[in-house]
Design an enzyme around this catalytic site. Structure first.
Site, PDB file in Angstrom:
ATOM      1  N   ASP A  93       0.914  -6.159   1.894  1.00 21.82           N
ATOM      2  CA  ASP A  93       1.245  -5.070   1.099  1.00 21.82           C
ATOM      3  C   ASP A  93       1.873  -5.622  -0.082  1.00 21.82           C
ATOM      4  O   ASP A  93       3.173  -6.364  -0.007  1.00 21.82           O
ATOM      5  CB  ASP A  93       2.349  -4.334   1.881  1.00 21.82           C
ATOM      6  CG  ASP A  93       2.918  -3.257   1.218  1.00 21.82           C
ATOM      7  OD1 ASP A  93       2.531  -2.714   0.113  1.00 21.82           O
ATOM      8  OD2 ASP A  93       3.975  -2.565   1.686  1.00 21.82           O
ATOM      9  N   ASP A  95       4.095  -4.858  -3.301  1.00 24.82           N
ATOM     10  CA  ASP A  95       5.276  -3.977  -3.238  1.00 24.82           C
ATOM     11  C   ASP A  95       5.970  -4.555  -4.331  1.00 24.82           C
ATOM     12  O   ASP A  95       7.259  -5.185  -4.353  1.00 24.82           O
ATOM     13  CB  ASP A  95       6.058  -3.745  -1.957  1.00 24.82           C
ATOM     14  CG  ASP A  95       6.853  -2.678  -2.106  1.00 24.82           C
ATOM     15  OD1 ASP A  95       6.809  -2.105  -2.890  1.00 24.82           O
ATOM     16  OD2 ASP A  95       7.927  -2.600  -1.374  1.00 24.82           O
ATOM     17  N   ASP A 244       5.395  -7.857   0.903  1.00 20.91           N
ATOM     18  CA  ASP A 244       6.448  -7.324   1.777  1.00 20.91           C
ATOM     19  C   ASP A 244       6.078  -8.030   3.106  1.00 20.91           C
ATOM     20  O   ASP A 244       5.046  -7.728   3.883  1.00 20.91           O
ATOM     21  CB  ASP A 244       6.076  -5.933   2.169  1.00 20.91           C
ATOM     22  CG  ASP A 244       6.990  -5.163   3.214  1.00 20.91           C
ATOM     23  OD1 ASP A 244       7.658  -6.175   3.893  1.00 20.91           O
ATOM     24  OD2 ASP A 244       7.277  -4.105   2.951  1.00 20.91           O
TER      25      ASP A 244
END
Length: 340
Positions: A93, A95, A244
């Site tokens: 992820d 982010d 993340d």
């Protein structure tokens, strides 16, 4: 707010009718979660069939919709130890945060922070997944997160490899993450992959790489250079990829369902090919077109930073907004009224 609910319902009716909403593999063994004004109001939800899953989405029209990365024997049970986890998708992820060029509040988005997120996603894919791990475009699945990030799933076409990585332990996933983040990178003993990567980065900054290409001990070479601090800073920034870490580590971590809507922005959690990613403009390409055909007269009762959606700019002075912009204002808890 009734109109907000109606917009979400309209989107999910379209998405399900056209078979766009993701139906995660091993549906029965996934945990689902949902939220309205909060990201997650409830979790430990499971479905026995695709029909039940889609009927639930149409009935409840959540603003945030998540699925677990893990496969579970008992997805309805609370707590990781009680779920009988027997496998887990591998996913990253990206982010990204506000950049130096951004001129907005922390939770807002603009072309600069969105471009930063895209660059980092491409860097992860090209430098690590393709070059170091030997994956191809067919071995990954990419989705815009709906806000300021990207989800990149590792889905090898080789079934044996896929089954193997889905059984990785938390520690094995951490090893992968540490390598990508350059944790404990030893400039006195660089492997060939990191040498290649850092040489490419230095060349982009027009820094001489003389004596570095075949040298494992970069520190010995760099310490003799007058620009060593500049080089060290460039290397440090190269390690600053905003992943993340909990998405890789946490056994019961959730990710947004692909082709759901993001409850803060009203943008689509849009699946992309690698080629589409390179040209992707979230504020245009992740907009549900039918929302742009709907206009709402509004009174915005507080100062807001400008936001540009589908080529149209909105500010505190805007008297009319599109459906997407309305969802964006609502998701960010902006004080506004819808006028008749």
């Amino acid at each position: 707010m009734r109109i907000i609910k109606e917009l979400y319902k309209k989107y999910y009716q379209y998405s399900i009718k056209n078979n766009l909403l993701e139906v995660p593999e091993r549906l029965r063994d996934r945990e689902f979660a949902y939220g309205y004004e909060n990201k997650v109001d409830n979790r430990n939800l499971s479905f026995s069939s695709e029909k039940e899953y889609k009927s639930w989405v149409l009935r409840y029209t959540p603003y945030h919709l998540y699925k677990s990365l893990a496969y579970m024997k008992y997805p309805k049970n609370s707590g990781a130890k009680n779920k009988g986890i027997y496998g887990r998708e591998l996913a990253f992820d990206i982010d990204a945060h506000k950049t130096e060029k951004c001129e907005h509040r922390d939770d807002w988005i603009c072309k600069y922070c969105l471009d930063s997120a895209k660059r980092q996603a491409i860097y992860l894919i090209e430098e690590f997944l393709f070059e170091d791990f030997g994956l191809s475009e067919e071995d990954i699945k990419i989705a815009f997160s709906g806000n300021r990030g990207y989800h990149i799933y590792i889905k090898p076409k080789d079934i044996e490899v896929k089954e193997k990585i889905e059984k990785y332990s938390k520690n094995e996933r951490r090893v992968i993450l540490n390598y990508i983040l350059g944790r404990n990178l030893n400039l006195s003993n660089l492997n060939s992959a990191w040498r290649r990567r850092l040489i490419n980065i230095l060349r982009k900054h027009k820094i001489s790489v003389k004596g570095l290409k075949n040298e494992r001990n970069w520190k010995k070479v760099l310490e003799r250079r007058g620009n060593k601090e500049k080089v060290y800073n460039i290397i440090k920034k190269a390690l600053n990829i905003e992943i993340d870490e909990k998405v890789m580590e946490d056994d019961i971590r959730l990710l947004r369902v692909i082709n759901s809507l993001h409850g803060y922005t009203g943008l689509i959690v849009k699946e992309l090919t690698y080629k589409e990613l390179k040209k992707f403009n979230p504020l245009k390409d992740a907009v549900f077109e039918e929302f742009e055909n709907e206009k709402f007269k509004v009174s915005i009762n507080e100062e807001i930073d400008k936001i540009k959606i589908a080529g149209k700019s909105y500010s505190s002075k805007s008297k009319s907004v599109s459906g997407t912009a309305l969802l964006y204002l609502f998701g960010h808890k902006i004080d506004f009224n819808i006028l008749n």
